[in-house]
Design a protein around this motif. Structure first.
Motif, PDB file in Angstrom:
ATOM      1  N   LYS A   1      -4.621  -4.793  12.620  1.00  0.00           N
ATOM      2  CA  LYS A   1      -5.396  -5.962  13.020  1.00  0.00           C
ATOM      3  C   LYS A   1      -6.836  -5.922  12.505  1.00  0.00           C
ATOM      4  N   LYS A   2      -7.389  -4.726  12.353  1.00  0.00           N
ATOM      5  CA  LYS A   2      -8.768  -4.593  11.865  1.00  0.00           C
ATOM      6  C   LYS A   2      -8.801  -4.529  10.344  1.00  0.00           C
ATOM      7  N   SER A   3      -9.913  -5.004   9.772  1.00  0.00           N
ATOM      8  CA  SER A   3     -10.152  -4.817   8.348  1.00  0.00           C
ATOM      9  C   SER A   3     -11.026  -3.587   8.162  1.00  0.00           C
ATOM     10  N   LEU A   4     -11.287  -3.249   6.914  1.00  0.00           N
ATOM     11  CA  LEU A   4     -12.159  -2.125   6.611  1.00  0.00           C
ATOM     12  C   LEU A   4     -13.573  -2.630   6.333  1.00  0.00           C
ATOM     13  N   PRO A   5     -14.584  -1.835   6.685  1.00  0.00           N
ATOM     14  CA  PRO A   5     -15.950  -2.187   6.282  1.00  0.00           C
ATOM     15  C   PRO A   5     -16.197  -1.740   4.847  1.00  0.00           C
ATOM     16  N   GLU A   6     -17.367  -2.028   4.328  1.00  0.00           N
ATOM     17  CA  GLU A   6     -17.738  -1.482   3.020  1.00  0.00           C
ATOM     18  C   GLU A   6     -17.889   0.028   3.169  1.00  0.00           C
ATOM     19  N   MET A   7     -17.214   0.787   2.302  1.00  0.00           N
ATOM     20  CA  MET A   7     -17.234   2.246   2.425  1.00  0.00           C
ATOM     21  C   MET A   7     -17.566   2.886   1.077  1.00  0.00           C
ATOM     22  N   TYR A   8     -18.461   3.873   1.125  1.00  0.00           N
ATOM     23  CA  TYR A   8     -18.837   4.631  -0.065  1.00  0.00           C
ATOM     24  C   TYR A   8     -18.134   5.988  -0.104  1.00  0.00           C
ATOM     25  N   SER A   9     -17.395   6.279   0.942  1.00  0.00           N
ATOM     26  CA  SER A   9     -16.526   7.452   1.004  1.00  0.00           C
ATOM     27  C   SER A   9     -15.528   7.195   2.118  1.00  0.00           C
ATOM     28  N   PHE A  10     -14.412   7.913   2.081  1.00  0.00           N
ATOM     29  CA  PHE A  10     -13.430   7.755   3.150  1.00  0.00           C
ATOM     30  C   PHE A  10     -12.513   8.967   3.200  1.00  0.00           C
ATOM     31  N   THR A  11     -11.803   9.073   4.323  1.00  0.00           N
ATOM     32  CA  THR A  11     -10.676   9.987   4.479  1.00  0.00           C
ATOM     33  C   THR A  11      -9.576   9.193   5.162  1.00  0.00           C
ATOM     34  N   VAL A  12      -8.387   9.227   4.602  1.00  0.00           N
ATOM     35  CA  VAL A  12      -7.235   8.581   5.218  1.00  0.00           C
ATOM     36  C   VAL A  12      -6.175   9.648   5.445  1.00  0.00           C
ATOM     37  N   CYS A  13      -5.638   9.705   6.677  1.00  0.00           N
ATOM     38  CA  CYS A  13      -4.642  10.710   7.041  1.00  0.00           C
ATOM     39  C   CYS A  13      -3.491  10.051   7.786  1.00  0.00           C
ATOM     40  N   MET A  14      -2.315  10.674   7.713  1.00  0.00           N
ATOM     41  CA  MET A  14      -1.145  10.156   8.413  1.00  0.00           C
ATOM     42  C   MET A  14      -0.051  11.207   8.457  1.00  0.00           C
ATOM     43  N   TRP A  15       0.863  11.022   9.385  1.00  0.00           N
ATOM     44  CA  TRP A  15       2.120  11.759   9.388  1.00  0.00           C
ATOM     45  C   TRP A  15       3.166  10.884   8.710  1.00  0.00           C
ATOM     46  N   ILE A  16       4.007  11.501   7.891  1.00  0.00           N
ATOM     47  CA  ILE A  16       4.986  10.737   7.124  1.00  0.00           C
ATOM     48  C   ILE A  16       6.297  11.507   7.027  1.00  0.00           C
ATOM     49  N   LYS A  17       7.398  10.766   7.040  1.00  0.00           N
ATOM     50  CA  LYS A  17       8.722  11.374   6.941  1.00  0.00           C
ATOM     51  C   LYS A  17       9.621  10.439   6.137  1.00  0.00           C
ATOM     52  N   SER A  18      10.242  10.972   5.071  1.00  0.00           N
ATOM     53  CA  SER A  18      11.090  10.127   4.230  1.00  0.00           C
ATOM     54  C   SER A  18      11.993  10.995   3.363  1.00  0.00           C
ATOM     55  N   SER A  19      13.126  10.436   3.030  1.00  0.00           N
ATOM     56  CA  SER A  19      14.015  11.051   2.038  1.00  0.00           C
ATOM     57  C   SER A  19      14.473   9.995   1.048  1.00  0.00           C
ATOM     58  N   ALA A  20      13.696   8.907   0.929  1.00  0.00           N
ATOM     59  CA  ALA A  20      14.062   7.780   0.076  1.00  0.00           C
ATOM     60  C   ALA A  20      14.055   8.175  -1.393  1.00  0.00           C
ATOM     61  N   SER A  21      14.942   7.552  -2.161  1.00  0.00           N
ATOM     62  CA  SER A  21      15.028   7.820  -3.590  1.00  0.00           C
ATOM     63  C   SER A  21      15.494   6.553  -4.307  1.00  0.00           C
ATOM     64  N   PRO A  22      14.963   6.239  -5.500  1.00  0.00           N
ATOM     65  CA  PRO A  22      13.843   6.941  -6.154  1.00  0.00           C
ATOM     66  C   PRO A  22      12.513   6.406  -5.630  1.00  0.00           C
ATOM     67  N   GLY A  23      11.649   7.273  -5.221  1.00  0.00           N
ATOM     68  CA  GLY A  23      10.338   6.864  -4.726  1.00  0.00           C
ATOM     69  C   GLY A  23      10.400   6.419  -3.283  1.00  0.00           C
ATOM     70  N   LEU A  24       9.467   6.906  -2.452  1.00  0.00           N
ATOM     71  CA  LEU A  24       9.482   6.513  -1.044  1.00  0.00           C
ATOM     72  C   LEU A  24       8.814   5.170  -0.814  1.00  0.00           C
ATOM     73  N   GLY A  25       8.124   4.622  -1.827  1.00  0.00           N
ATOM     74  CA  GLY A  25       7.546   3.291  -1.693  1.00  0.00           C
ATOM     75  C   GLY A  25       6.053   3.334  -1.393  1.00  0.00           C
ATOM     76  N   THR A  26       5.586   2.374  -0.586  1.00  0.00           N
ATOM     77  CA  THR A  26       4.159   2.186  -0.326  1.00  0.00           C
ATOM     78  C   THR A  26       3.854   2.391   1.154  1.00  0.00           C
ATOM     79  N   PRO A  27       3.346   3.558   1.548  1.00  0.00           N
ATOM     80  CA  PRO A  27       2.981   3.748   2.953  1.00  0.00           C
ATOM     81  C   PRO A  27       1.918   2.763   3.431  1.00  0.00           C
ATOM     82  N   PHE A  28       0.917   2.478   2.577  1.00  0.00           N
ATOM     83  CA  PHE A  28      -0.080   1.480   2.988  1.00  0.00           C
ATOM     84  C   PHE A  28      -0.715   0.858   1.753  1.00  0.00           C
TER      85      PHE A  28
END
Length: 423
Positions: free
Chosen positions: A235-262
């Motif tokens: 629901k929120k957008s991002l502000p203007e950022m000059y640096s960032f860290t993005v983290c997540m937990w992820i689980k997949s066995s998709a093939s070929p390629g798991l796709g686009t998490p975000f």
């Protein structure tokens, strides 16, 4: 306008030039002779001195060559007409066939990716495994709370899974009896997808009873199928950022390629910030359409914690998997700040602001604890996140909470406790 006499004079000169170039006469000599308009070219040539017989033979050969080329051109035109007609018939059949999947410029904007019966069986097996894991979560919830409501919830979900298993077996048997590529297969696949979506909604309704008894961040998103309509939106957008860290937990066995998490898109730039693994390519991070390849290896069907840090100064980036630095680099969109007022989507790659999804780039798997900071986290802070340390931080730009995320197209939310999954 060239007169008849001049025209024949020109042709005779051309033939003599051609003859002179094809035979070795030493120093070439060219004789130009006027020919009346009503006189035959060959007869006029015979009356002149010089290699008359050779010249006549050359003229006849040229005429024969022209006739042969004309015949060849006519045959080629006929072949082209036949091929054009066949192509038109194929295109008309492709448009009218409801089971066909047409792709424009390499994109699949249809509802989902065409699957064979074997692929469908594999995805349905993953679906059942996912549902059974949800049942285990409910059983754990039941043991911890020891409530009649939780026990009833568990029993209801167990019955739903048994019903689903029966329906899956029935669908798979029907699909195996059908020949691949037939319309019947497409209809069966649509029925299976519809049934799964319906059951997931009903199971999600059953799980809503847990929401009042769990923290807001103890949930995950599940994307079972590779479609262009299953996604979540922050629901929120991002502000203007000059640096960032993005983290997540992820689980997949998709093939070929798991796709686009975000993916994060802004007006005028659909690839402002994207994490994608498409086809046989390695996972990549895109910033302002500039690309860096990441050394992640996560398609083993197990939960993994991943983090990416970046600073606009020199475009320096780092990639962490399960709390350990796996790779780094620089010159990734240097001195380009992340722009504000965009749309942040989980599970799909945006080609337009908030849309333009491509089924072949969709994320298939599970995702949780998606957080974004407007600074570069230290390696110690990232390790605390990956090991579920009590000192772990939450994102100061985007924090993982159910109230911050809307789901669409059959993507599901359900209970997730990262530390219990990895311990």
């Amino acid at each position: 306008m060239i007169s008849g006499v001049s025209w024949k004079l020109f042709l005779l000169t051309f033939f003599l030039l051609d003859l002179g170039s094809s035979q070795d006469f030493g120093q070439a000599r060219f004789i130009c002779t006027s020919v009346p308009a009503d006189m035959d070219m060959c007869a006029a040539t015979m009356q002149n001195s010089g290699p008359a017989e050779d010249l006549k033979t050359t003229v006849l050969q040229l005429r024969e060559t022209v006739l042969q080329q004309k015949e060849t051109i006519m045959n080629q035109k006929e072949t082209i007409r036949e091929l054009t007609a066949k192509l038109s018939r194929c295109e008309s059949q492709s448009i009218t066939d409801p089971g066909s999947r047409r792709k424009e410029t390499g994109k699949n904007t249809m509802g989902d990716v065409s699957r064979t019966p074997a692929d469908t069986l594999n995805q349905l097996s993953q679906t059942l495994q996912s549902l059974k894991q949800r049942l285990e979560n409910l059983e754990q919830f039941s043991r911890n709370n020891n409530s009649a409501q939780a026990n009833n919830l568990k029993d209801l979900l167990q019955n739903k899974i048994e019903d689903l298993e029966k329906q899956v077996l029935s669908r798979v048997n029907s699909m195996e009896e059908s020949k691949p590529g037939q319309k019947n297969e497409t209809e069966q696949r649509v029925k299976v997808d519809s049934t799964l979506t319906s059951l997931h909604h009903r199971i999600s309704d059953l799980e809503k009873g847990q929401k009042e008894n769990r923290p807001a961040d103890k949930f995950q998103l599940t994307f079972l199928l590779r479609t262009n309509y299953m996604y979540a939106k922050v629901k929120k957008s991002l502000p203007e950022m000059y640096s960032f860290t993005v983290c997540m937990w992820i689980k997949s066995s998709a093939s070929p390629g798991l796709g686009t998490p975000f993916s994060y898109a802004v007006p005028g730039q659909a690839n402002e910030l994207v994490l994608i693994e498409w086809g046989d390519n390695p996972m990549e991070i895109l910033i302002n359409d500039k690309v860096a390849k990441l050394p992640f290896v996560v398609k083993d069907g197990k939960w993994h914690h991943i983090c990416i840090t970046w600073t606009t100064r020199d475009g320096v980036w780092e990639a962490f998997q399960d709390g350990v630095l796996r790779g780094n680099g620089e010159n990734l969109a240097p001195y380009h700040p992340i722009k504000p007022q965009g749309v942040l989507v989980l599970g799909q790659e945006q080609d337009t602001l908030g849309g333009g999804f491509d089924a072949t780039q969709a994320f298939v798997g599970e995702l949780a604890n998606f957080n974004i900071w407007d600074r570069k986290l230290s390696s110690g802070e990232i390790y605390n996140l990956a090991t579920c340390n009590s000192k772990a931080l939450v994102g100061n730009v985007i924090s993982w909470a159910e109230s911050n995320v809307d789901v669409y197209g059959g993507a599901t939310k359900w209970t997730f406790e990262a530390c219990r999954q990895i311990n």
